[in-house]
Design a protein around this motif. Structure first.
Motif, PDB file in Angstrom:
ATOM      1  N   PHE A 116       0.884  -1.252   0.099  1.00 20.76           N
ATOM      2  CA  PHE A 116       0.124   0.070   0.014  1.00 20.76           C
ATOM      3  C   PHE A 116       0.785   1.220   0.041  1.00 20.76           C
ATOM      4  O   PHE A 116       0.747   2.408  -0.743  1.00 20.76           O
ATOM      5  N   GLU A 117       1.781   1.377   0.917  1.00 19.01           N
ATOM      6  CA  GLU A 117       2.923   2.378   0.933  1.00 19.01           C
ATOM      7  C   GLU A 117       3.693   2.479  -0.510  1.00 19.01           C
ATOM      8  O   GLU A 117       3.658   3.616  -0.899  1.00 19.01           O
ATOM      9  N   LYS A 118       4.037   1.342  -0.871  1.00 21.75           N
ATOM     10  CA  LYS A 118       4.738   1.387  -2.063  1.00 21.75           C
ATOM     11  C   LYS A 118       3.618   2.247  -3.384  1.00 21.75           C
ATOM     12  O   LYS A 118       4.310   3.081  -3.981  1.00 21.75           O
ATOM     13  N   SER A 119       2.457   1.621  -3.415  1.00 27.03           N
ATOM     14  CA  SER A 119       1.576   2.171  -4.429  1.00 27.03           C
ATOM     15  C   SER A 119       1.451   3.877  -4.175  1.00 27.03           C
ATOM     16  O   SER A 119       1.339   4.486  -5.088  1.00 27.03           O
ATOM     17  N   ARG A 120       1.044   3.974  -3.046  1.00 25.93           N
ATOM     18  CA  ARG A 120       0.968   5.611  -2.682  1.00 25.93           C
ATOM     19  C   ARG A 120       2.120   6.410  -2.948  1.00 25.93           C
ATOM     20  O   ARG A 120       2.088   7.561  -3.703  1.00 25.93           O
ATOM     21  N   LEU A 121       3.451   5.805  -2.423  1.00 23.01           N
ATOM     22  CA  LEU A 121       4.802   6.751  -2.934  1.00 23.01           C
ATOM     23  C   LEU A 121       4.846   6.875  -4.396  1.00 23.01           C
ATOM     24  O   LEU A 121       4.918   7.844  -5.044  1.00 23.01           O
ATOM     25  N   GLN A 122       4.434   5.812  -5.133  1.00 23.39           N
ATOM     26  CA  GLN A 122       4.564   5.867  -6.530  1.00 23.39           C
ATOM     27  C   GLN A 122       3.641   6.932  -7.413  1.00 23.39           C
ATOM     28  O   GLN A 122       4.012   7.478  -7.969  1.00 23.39           O
ATOM     29  N   SER A 123       2.546   6.825  -6.630  1.00 20.54           N
ATOM     30  CA  SER A 123       1.656   7.663  -7.031  1.00 20.54           C
ATOM     31  C   SER A 123       1.811   9.214  -6.912  1.00 20.54           C
ATOM     32  O   SER A 123       1.663  10.098  -7.775  1.00 20.54           O
ATOM     33  N   GLU A 124       2.392   9.414  -5.713  1.00 19.10           N
ATOM     34  CA  GLU A 124       2.967  10.936  -5.190  1.00 19.10           C
ATOM     35  C   GLU A 124       4.080  11.254  -6.251  1.00 19.10           C
ATOM     36  O   GLU A 124       4.329  12.456  -6.508  1.00 19.10           O
ATOM     37  N   TYR A 141       7.007   5.900 -15.724  1.00 22.43           N
ATOM     38  CA  TYR A 141       5.996   5.054 -16.561  1.00 22.43           C
ATOM     39  C   TYR A 141       6.426   3.795 -16.977  1.00 22.43           C
ATOM     40  O   TYR A 141       5.601   3.002 -16.655  1.00 22.43           O
ATOM     41  N   ALA A 142       7.568   3.674 -17.428  1.00 24.54           N
ATOM     42  CA  ALA A 142       7.892   2.452 -17.932  1.00 24.54           C
ATOM     43  C   ALA A 142       8.126   1.379 -16.744  1.00 24.54           C
ATOM     44  O   ALA A 142       7.684   0.362 -16.917  1.00 24.54           O
ATOM     45  N   GLU A 143       8.741   1.685 -15.646  1.00 24.05           N
ATOM     46  CA  GLU A 143       9.057   0.962 -14.709  1.00 24.05           C
ATOM     47  C   GLU A 143       7.577   0.412 -13.912  1.00 24.05           C
ATOM     48  O   GLU A 143       7.650  -0.494 -13.341  1.00 24.05           O
ATOM     49  N   GLN A 144       6.510   1.307 -14.109  1.00 23.80           N
ATOM     50  CA  GLN A 144       5.152   0.858 -13.472  1.00 23.80           C
ATOM     51  C   GLN A 144       4.310   0.438 -14.559  1.00 23.80           C
ATOM     52  O   GLN A 144       3.225  -0.150 -14.241  1.00 23.80           O
ATOM     53  N   ARG A 145       5.086   0.039 -15.655  1.00 24.58           N
ATOM     54  CA  ARG A 145       4.395  -0.656 -16.956  1.00 24.58           C
ATOM     55  C   ARG A 145       3.222   0.069 -17.644  1.00 24.58           C
ATOM     56  O   ARG A 145       2.537  -0.542 -18.238  1.00 24.58           O
ATOM     57  N   ASN A 146       3.197   1.420 -17.373  1.00 25.78           N
ATOM     58  CA  ASN A 146       2.345   2.107 -18.104  1.00 25.78           C
ATOM     59  C   ASN A 146       2.929   2.446 -19.398  1.00 25.78           C
ATOM     60  O   ASN A 146       3.498   3.507 -19.651  1.00 25.78           O
ATOM     61  N   MET A 170      13.535 -15.985  -0.257  1.00 30.43           N
ATOM     62  CA  MET A 170      14.539 -15.282  -1.131  1.00 30.43           C
ATOM     63  C   MET A 170      13.694 -14.780  -2.028  1.00 30.43           C
ATOM     64  O   MET A 170      14.025 -13.524  -2.550  1.00 30.43           O
ATOM     65  N   LEU A 171      12.436 -15.310  -2.601  1.00 26.32           N
ATOM     66  CA  LEU A 171      12.014 -14.805  -3.775  1.00 26.32           C
ATOM     67  C   LEU A 171      11.087 -13.507  -3.313  1.00 26.32           C
ATOM     68  O   LEU A 171      11.097 -12.618  -4.102  1.00 26.32           O
ATOM     69  N   SER A 172      10.567 -13.847  -2.225  1.00 26.55           N
ATOM     70  CA  SER A 172      10.029 -12.344  -1.705  1.00 26.55           C
ATOM     71  C   SER A 172      11.067 -11.160  -1.623  1.00 26.55           C
ATOM     72  O   SER A 172      10.396  -9.965  -2.024  1.00 26.55           O
ATOM     73  N   ASP A 173      12.004 -11.496  -1.025  1.00 27.71           N
ATOM     74  CA  ASP A 173      13.108 -10.418  -1.010  1.00 27.71           C
ATOM     75  C   ASP A 173      13.514 -10.075  -2.442  1.00 27.71           C
ATOM     76  O   ASP A 173      13.717  -8.670  -2.831  1.00 27.71           O
ATOM     77  N   ALA A 174      13.558 -10.582  -3.438  1.00 28.54           N
ATOM     78  CA  ALA A 174      13.659 -10.410  -4.657  1.00 28.54           C
ATOM     79  C   ALA A 174      12.525  -9.459  -5.230  1.00 28.54           C
ATOM     80  O   ALA A 174      12.957  -8.505  -5.800  1.00 28.54           O
ATOM     81  N   LEU A 175      11.433  -9.760  -5.007  1.00 25.20           N
ATOM     82  CA  LEU A 175      10.422  -8.747  -5.442  1.00 25.20           C
ATOM     83  C   LEU A 175      10.304  -7.518  -4.793  1.00 25.20           C
ATOM     84  O   LEU A 175       9.700  -6.802  -5.456  1.00 25.20           O
ATOM     85  N   ARG A 176      10.560  -7.389  -3.406  1.00 27.03           N
ATOM     86  CA  ARG A 176      10.623  -6.375  -2.884  1.00 27.03           C
ATOM     87  C   ARG A 176      11.677  -5.356  -3.493  1.00 27.03           C
ATOM     88  O   ARG A 176      11.268  -4.050  -3.616  1.00 27.03           O
ATOM     89  N   ILE A 177      12.850  -5.961  -3.929  1.00 27.56           N
ATOM     90  CA  ILE A 177      13.902  -4.991  -4.652  1.00 27.56           C
ATOM     91  C   ILE A 177      13.278  -4.750  -6.147  1.00 27.56           C
ATOM     92  O   ILE A 177      13.359  -3.420  -6.826  1.00 27.56           O
ATOM     93  N   GLU A 178      12.720  -5.735  -7.028  1.00 28.87           N
ATOM     94  CA  GLU A 178      12.132  -5.447  -8.204  1.00 28.87           C
ATOM     95  C   GLU A 178      10.893  -6.228  -8.150  1.00 28.87           C
ATOM     96  O   GLU A 178      10.698  -7.377  -8.688  1.00 28.87           O
ATOM     97  N   PRO A 179       9.757  -5.354  -8.165  1.00 34.58           N
ATOM     98  CA  PRO A 179       8.476  -5.889  -7.955  1.00 34.58           C
ATOM     99  C   PRO A 179       7.883  -6.456  -9.371  1.00 34.58           C
ATOM    100  O   PRO A 179       7.028  -7.144  -9.359  1.00 34.58           O
TER     101      PRO A 179
END
Length: 701
Positions: free
Chosen positions: A406-414, A440-445, A647-656
């Motif tokens: 949730f925080e990640k989404s909020r910060l990206q929007s801001e 926008y590219a990193e957020q896949r827009n 390990m996989l969750s940590d990878a997604l934290r760095i590269e969602p």
């Protein structure tokens, strides 16, 4: 003895100098002489002086010319000076100074006779110097420079061993010093820059017995001339070089040397502090990217010369320029302390910029950027757009390390809101447009990213490489590989040979995506030849800045080839490429990842796991190895599933947006019986696969 009764420089003494002239112990009023000069009777005025003061022809003319010059009659002074035969006077004076002085006992010349020679030389040389000044005032600059040069030539003939440090008449020394300083200025005013260069070097390399302040002015003038004249000086002549001494190779080196000499003189207390010297040194060292040397010079300046906050801020800029961001940020923290200058806008912006380059400092950077936005008022209103942009960038970086979705989404929007808001302040800022495209590219827009990529290329005329790379990556994420290759080919046509490395690497990966491995290998080979040729062109002594400027280095090419051969199961070729890469960089997470991939392809699971773990230990945030470790652990039974999931969750934290991490995490959830979670992960992996670029968008930054 020839001279005036007054040797002072005050207004009263100058007035007395005009009213009365004294020589050889005799004084006479100037009234009669001035009257004859007003009537144009120069010869009669000269005769009066010769008879009244017992002078020879040159001495009388010299006094008359000085009298006219002091009265402001420049043209009259010039007419008087034209009658002096300088060569004849020098020939009479030269033996007086070239004779070796006998021992103190039994001297053949009295002190009075020596003094007569000093003053005679001083009068004649001063006459020629004042003639040069008269010509300068009349705009005859080349003639003035030649007359000034005659003074120095005469001094060198009279004093063949240089002007002695003691027992020199003050007026004579003053004339010589003034002529030495004036000559290069006259040549510059006349537009004769080569002669000005020679005059500067002659002034600094010959023995003129100059005082420290005058010498410092000449050194500063020469340094400024070297920096801004646009005339290449060339090295010193062999005759002027001293064995073992440092010889500057070009203007910039010589200017820096002169300015650093001036700084050293100030440290030693020989001259007064001149802030413009440091300003010129800052400019010179900035031109050659030597901000670390500039920082050292600033640190050596005694306390009290600069305000401590100004020193901290300037040092922070220097250290930031040399890549020492931690040192720079610590200085800015001191500068922005509540008891110093917490509202310094430039320091706030620089601190935010530095924090933006480190994910773990992004939150601190957000605070600096918000403070900068508040302070960008009044005359600093134009910097509000920069502050808003910094806020957006820092928010984007902060989002990447947020542990809450949730925080990640909020910060990206801001972050996007701030960057879009910055466009209103800076609509023509190309870098801002590019940053929006990346966000926008990193957020896949991808549609928005494509729009901004095209806008950036249009705005820059396609002259900046990163715009082409962004456009190609966005097209590849849209699975439009053939169009992306057309973009790369167009960019190659517009790009200089030495800058084609990143484009060729993208082209090779596009070939792989289109199942054309042999074409990819051929592209890699061409890229390898280009990188090796560039390295050889610099030679073994290439600078750190040249090395950093290489966006693709030889190690990356060998590693890329090894990865490609691994996909083709050409294990011998993989080993050769890995060996070449290891010669260039022995310890590398990328290299260990490729090595592990080779072992895994051969079925050597334990060796593959060892390589992946070594890469993880070497670089804990390296995502590809985290994913492969998790994938291998997921196949080792239910006991290993929690570690694999971590390990996989940590990878997604760095590269969602890493689709392989989502896929293997789905496999772990499936094997653990969490079907709903597995379905979500597989769905995310499937959606990301449709928008996966051939290379991470982060690689463009």
């Amino acid at each position: 003895m020839v001279g005036s009764q007054s040797a002072g420089s005050s207004e009263n003494e100058e007035q007395k100098l005009v009213r009365e002239l004294c020589a050889n112990g005799i004084c006479m009023q100037t009234t009669e002489v001035e009257a004859k000069l007003d009537e144009g009777n120069i010869q009669e005025a000269e005769s009066s002086l010769r008879e009244g003061l017992q002078l020879n022809f040159e001495e009388a003319r010299a006094l008359l010319g000085r009298l006219e010059y002091q009265r402001g009659n420049v043209e009259g002074a010039l007419r008087v000076f034209d009658g002096i035969d300088l060569q004849a006077a020098i020939e009479r004076l030269q033996p007086s100074f070239s004779e070796k002085q006998p021992p103190k006992k039994g001297r053949s010349r009295s002190d009075a006779q020596q003094a007569v020679s000093w003053h005679a030389a001083g009068l004649v040389l001063e006459a020629v110097y004042l003639k040069a000044k008269s010509l300068q005032k009349l705009g005859r600059l080349s003639d003035a420079a030649n007359e000034c040069k005659n003074v120095l030539d005469a001094v060198e003939r009279i004093f063949q061993q240089g002007i002695p440090d003691v027992q020199v008449d003050n007026r004579l020394q003053g004339t010589v010093s003034q002529a030495v300083e004036l000559l290069p200025e006259l040549w510059k005013q006349a537009g004769r820059y080569d002669e000005a260069m020679s005059a500067y070097r002659r002034a600094l390399l010959s023995q003129w017995n100059l005082d420290n302040d005058r010498c410092a002015r000449i050194q500063k003038g020469f340094a400024v001339f070297l920096l801004h004249s646009g005339v290449e000086a060339g090295p010193l002549s062999l005759a002027a070089q001293i064995d073992g001494s440092y010889v500057p190779k070009h203007n910039l080196e010589e200017a820096v040397l002169l300015l650093m000499i001036l700084i050293r003189k100030f440290y030693l207390g020989k001259i007064k502090w001149d802030p413009s010297v440091m300003e010129h040194l800052i400019f010179a060292l900035s031109l050659c990217s030597q901000s670390s040397i500039l920082a050292k010079q600033l640190e050596e300046i005694m306390p009290g010369v600069f305000h401590r906050v100004d020193r901290w801020n300037t040092l922070a800029l220097c250290y930031c320029g040399s890549g020492q961001n931690n040192v720079a940020l610590n200085l800015l923290r001191k500068s922005l302390h509540k008891h110093e200058r917490p509202d310094d806008l430039m320091a706030l912006l620089l601190a935010a910029k530095i924090c933006n380059e480190d994910y773990h400092l992004a939150a601190e950077g957000v605070g600096y950027a918000q403070r900068a936005i508040e302070k960008a008022q009044g005359i600093d209103e134009h910097l509000k757009g920069v502050a808003v942009r910094m806020l957006g960038l820092c928010l984007g970086k902060q989002a990447k390390v947020s542990s809450s979705d949730f925080e990640k989404s909020r910060l990206q929007s801001e972050a996007l809101k701030s960057l879009e808001g910055a466009v209103a302040f800076e609509p023509s800022n190309h870098d801002l447009i590019f940053e929006l495209g990346i966000q926008y590219a990193e957020q896949r827009n991808l549609n928005a990213a494509l729009r901004y990529a095209k806008q950036f290329i249009d705005a820059t005329g396609g002259s900046i490489l990163k715009g082409w790379r962004l456009l190609a990556l966005v097209l590849s994420a849209q699975q439009r590989f053939s169009e992306a290759e057309v973009v790369i080919d167009a960019a190659l046509d517009e790009t200089a040979k030495w800058e084609q490395g990143p484009l060729l690497r993208l082209k090779a990966k596009l070939k792989i995506s289109q199942s054309l491995p042999m074409d990819a290998i051929e592209t890699y080979r061409y890229l390898l030849a280009l990188v090796q040729a560039r390295r050889k062109s610099f030679g073994p002594l290439r600078s750190i800045y040249q090395a950093e400027d290489e966006k693709v280095n030889e190690f990356e090419v060998w590693n890329g080839l090894a990865d490609l051969y691994s996909r083709l199961s050409h294990w011998k070729d993989v080993e050769v490429c890995l060996g070449k890469a290891r010669e260039l960089k022995q310890y590398s997470a990328e290299l260990l990842h490729t090595e592990g991939f080779m072992h895994q392809g051969r079925g050597e699971v334990q060796d593959a796991m060892c390589s992946y773990i070594n890469a993880f230990l070497l670089e804990p945030s390296y995502v590809p190895c985290k994913i492969l470790i998790g994938a291998l652990l997921s196949k080792m039974g239910s006991d290993a599933l929690p570690v694999a999931r971590s390990m996989l969750s940590d990878a997604l934290r760095i590269e969602p947006t890493n689709r392989m991490a989502w896929y293997y995490l789905g496999m772990v959830h499936r094997d653990d019986g969490r079907m709903a979670d597995a379905t979500d992960c597989f769905l995310a992996a499937s959606m990301l696969e449709e928008s996966d670029p051939i290379e991470s968008f982060r690689s463009i930054r």
